[in-house]
Design a protein around this motif. Structure first.
Motif, mmCIF file in Angstrom:
data_model
loop_
_atom_site.group_PDB
_atom_site.id
_atom_site.type_symbol
_atom_site.label_atom_id
_atom_site.label_comp_id
_atom_site.label_asym_id
_atom_site.label_seq_id
_atom_site.Cartn_x
_atom_site.Cartn_y
_atom_site.Cartn_z
ATOM 1 N N ILE A 3 -34.213 83.076 6.089
ATOM 2 C CA ILE A 3 -33.023 82.309 5.731
ATOM 3 C C ILE A 3 -32.297 82.040 7.039
ATOM 4 C CG2 ILE A 3 -30.828 82.255 4.494
ATOM 5 C CD1 ILE A 3 -32.024 84.108 2.426
ATOM 6 N N LEU A 15 -31.146 82.817 -3.335
ATOM 7 C CA LEU A 15 -31.818 82.506 -2.066
ATOM 8 C C LEU A 15 -32.612 83.698 -1.561
ATOM 9 C CD1 LEU A 15 -29.295 80.417 0.066
ATOM 10 C CD2 LEU A 15 -31.249 79.632 -1.255
ATOM 11 N N GLN A 52 -36.603 83.917 -1.054
ATOM 12 C CA GLN A 52 -37.164 84.401 0.213
ATOM 13 C C GLN A 52 -38.260 85.435 -0.050
ATOM 14 O OE1 GLN A 52 -34.483 86.715 2.646
ATOM 15 N NE2 GLN A 52 -35.528 86.126 4.534
ATOM 16 N N SER A 81 -35.558 79.030 3.873
ATOM 17 C CA SER A 81 -34.342 78.267 3.590
ATOM 18 C C SER A 81 -33.557 78.018 4.871
ATOM 19 C CB SER A 81 -33.434 79.009 2.593
ATOM 20 O OG SER A 81 -34.061 79.183 1.350
#
Length: 509
Positions: free
Chosen positions: A33, A186, A190, A196
């Motif tokens: 991320i 998110l 992941q 992301s």
């Protein structure tokens, strides 16, 4: 070290008269991320539009390597076919269509050239489950809150076998619970191998979920910070974003508070459609000249409804109670009445309600005060330019001239235009609803300075904000609101985040 999923090398993007990106480099690790930070106008969104093909190959200089090969996207469909999906801050959903229809829009499940609705709805349910959305897939999107609409966008991205998900300000319009759910999602994606990139001004969220942070300033890459290595906090990020330490998030301010300017007494407002439902319940508050007063409340507490009902009854029905400005009782039946009486309201939705994005700066600045420019039946266009130019300079609106369209400005500069528009009406009371939403820390500092300068002029300022540190740092007094009821009044000295939250969540019955 594994090969990164994305490398952007020496990206340069020019617009007429503007160098938006200059030799920007970005390396994103596979499965990470990765956050991108920078002030409004730094070039973050432009860089992502280059990556996703919104700005096609040939319109920029530099090289993009994705998933081990050099790519030259000519449009957004090409980037999506490669596994890159971007979710813009303004969601690309059609309100009248169902959740399932929106998820597969442009990517329909067909059989022999006809949409297979059974497959569409079953597949939509599977994707909705992945993002934690339990609605009926036939529900029109217009019936969903903004948080759930974000989840529909992510489900839509997952339907395209996404490898790299780009989110531009994904939590800007969300409450704390929806933001936390989105960030947890998110992290879950992941864990399933999806990389992301997140653009956000909410530094606490970035610090919480990101593995690395790239900082862009004035169209150039400043540095990339490894969050997992430690020693990365908000102050460190801010220093990279603005090029200096912000030891004080708020300008120094010594209030000069005078007599009571505005009074709200036993104010009661019903819902515009259901007259039996009381939204604001016998509210009492005051604002003194030279004073900045805050309203703190959770989403749904009635903060915006209170503000809009005061502003010429632009919300609600069956208004009861009294409004007084400088000791004079007001009877306001319209927004025009409120403006003439000396009240201005800066909406939380600057793009939907505060501005017409097709207008230029000069038209926007003078829109609420055109009567002051009227010469007979016409508007004095020369004076209009003079007025707008004076605000452009004094508020440091970053644009070469007042003929630039407001839709081309960054969020912070758009907010300065909205403030200019209402200040041109010379209000005595200025109501600011989420005045710094979606704005970077540097622009926030400037807007705080503008607010303090207005108070210094003897105006009363009423500020609604979801950010408790903002209210604590800016306001001289703070009211808490719960379920349409004012539950407590704090002085600057007595206020704390814990105390505010206690009264924001109080049982108001």
């Amino acid at each position: 070290m594994p090969e990164p999923i994305l490398q952007m090398r020496s990206i340069t993007k020019r617009f007429p008269g503007v160098l938006a990106l200059s030799d920007v480099d970005l390396v994103v690790a596979r499965g990470a991320i990765h956050a991108i930070c920078g002030e409004n106008g730094a070039g973050k969104s432009t860089l992502m539009k280059v990556l996703s093909g919104v700005y096609p190959h040939g319109s920029y200089e530099g090289e993009i390597v994705f998933d081990g090969r050099t790519v030259e996207f000519s449009n957004i469909r090409h980037s999506e076919a490669a596994g890159i999906v971007i979710i813009h801050q303004e969601l690309a959903l059609i309100p009248e269509l169902s959740i399932a229809e929106n998820i597969f829009l442009g990517n329909e499940n067909t059989r022999r050239g006809v949409i297979d609705w059974d497959a569409t709805n079953h597949r939509a349910i599977e994707l909705m489950a992945r993002v934690g959305l339990s609605e009926n897939p036939l529900t029109p999107v217009k019936h969903l809150g903004i948080g759930k609409q974000q989840l529909v966008e992510i489900a839509k991205a997952l339907s395209k076998d996404v490898k790299l998900l780009i989110l531009d300000e994904p939590t800007a319009a969300l409450n704390d619970d929806d933001s936390a759910h989105l960030l947890d999602l998110l992290k879950g994606l992941q864990g399933k191998g999806i990389t992301s990139i997140m653009i956000s001004h909410k530094l606490n969220e970035i610090e919480r979920v990101s593995d690395a942070i790239t900082i862009i300033r004035d169209g150039r890459t400043i540095e990339t910070l490894d969050v997992r290595a430690g020693d990365v906090d908000e102050d460190r990020i801010i220093r990279g974003m603005v090029g200096r330490d912000l030891d004080h998030r708020f300008p120094d301010h010594e209030p000069e508070i005078g007599d009571v300017l505005f009074e709200l007494e036993d104010w009661r407002v019903s819902h515009p459609d259901d007259h039996s439902r009381v939204v604001i319940k016998d509210a009492n508050l005051t604002v003194r000249s030279g004073e900045i007063v805050g309203i703190a409340g959770l989403m749904g507490a009635g903060r915006t409804e209170l503000a809009r009902s005061v502003f010429g009854r632009s919300y609600g029905s069956r208004h009861a109670g009294r409004l007084r400005l400088e000791g004079r009782e007001l009877v306001l039946r319209s927004v025009h009445d409120a403006i003439r009486a000396g009240i201005a309201y800066v909406s939380e939705d600057r793009k939907g309600l505060g501005l017409n994005l097709l207008d230029d700066i000069k038209t926007s600045v003078t829109a609420a005060g055109l009567d002051r420019l009227r010469r007979g039946v016409a508007v004095d266009e020369r004076e209009e330019v003079v007025v707008a130019e004076s605000y452009r300079r004094s508020f440091n609106i970053k644009a070469p001239s007042v003929t630039v369209g407001v839709g081309k400005l960054s969020g912070g500069n758009q907010q300065k235009v909205v403030l200019s528009k209402w200040l041109y009406t010379e209000p005595r009371l200025l109501i600011l609803d989420e005045p710094t939403r979606g704005i970077d820390v540097g622009a926030k500092f400037e807007i705080y300075g503008i607010i303090q300068a207005l108070a210094k002029q003897g105006k009363g300022v009423l500020v609604i904000s979801s950010e408790l540190p903002e209210l604590l740092g800016l306001c001289d007094r703070i009211y808490t609101l719960a379920e349409g009821v004012i539950t407590h009044e704090f002085t600057r000295e007595d206020a704390s985040q814990e105390g505010l939250m206690r009264h924001m969540t109080a049982d108001a019955r």
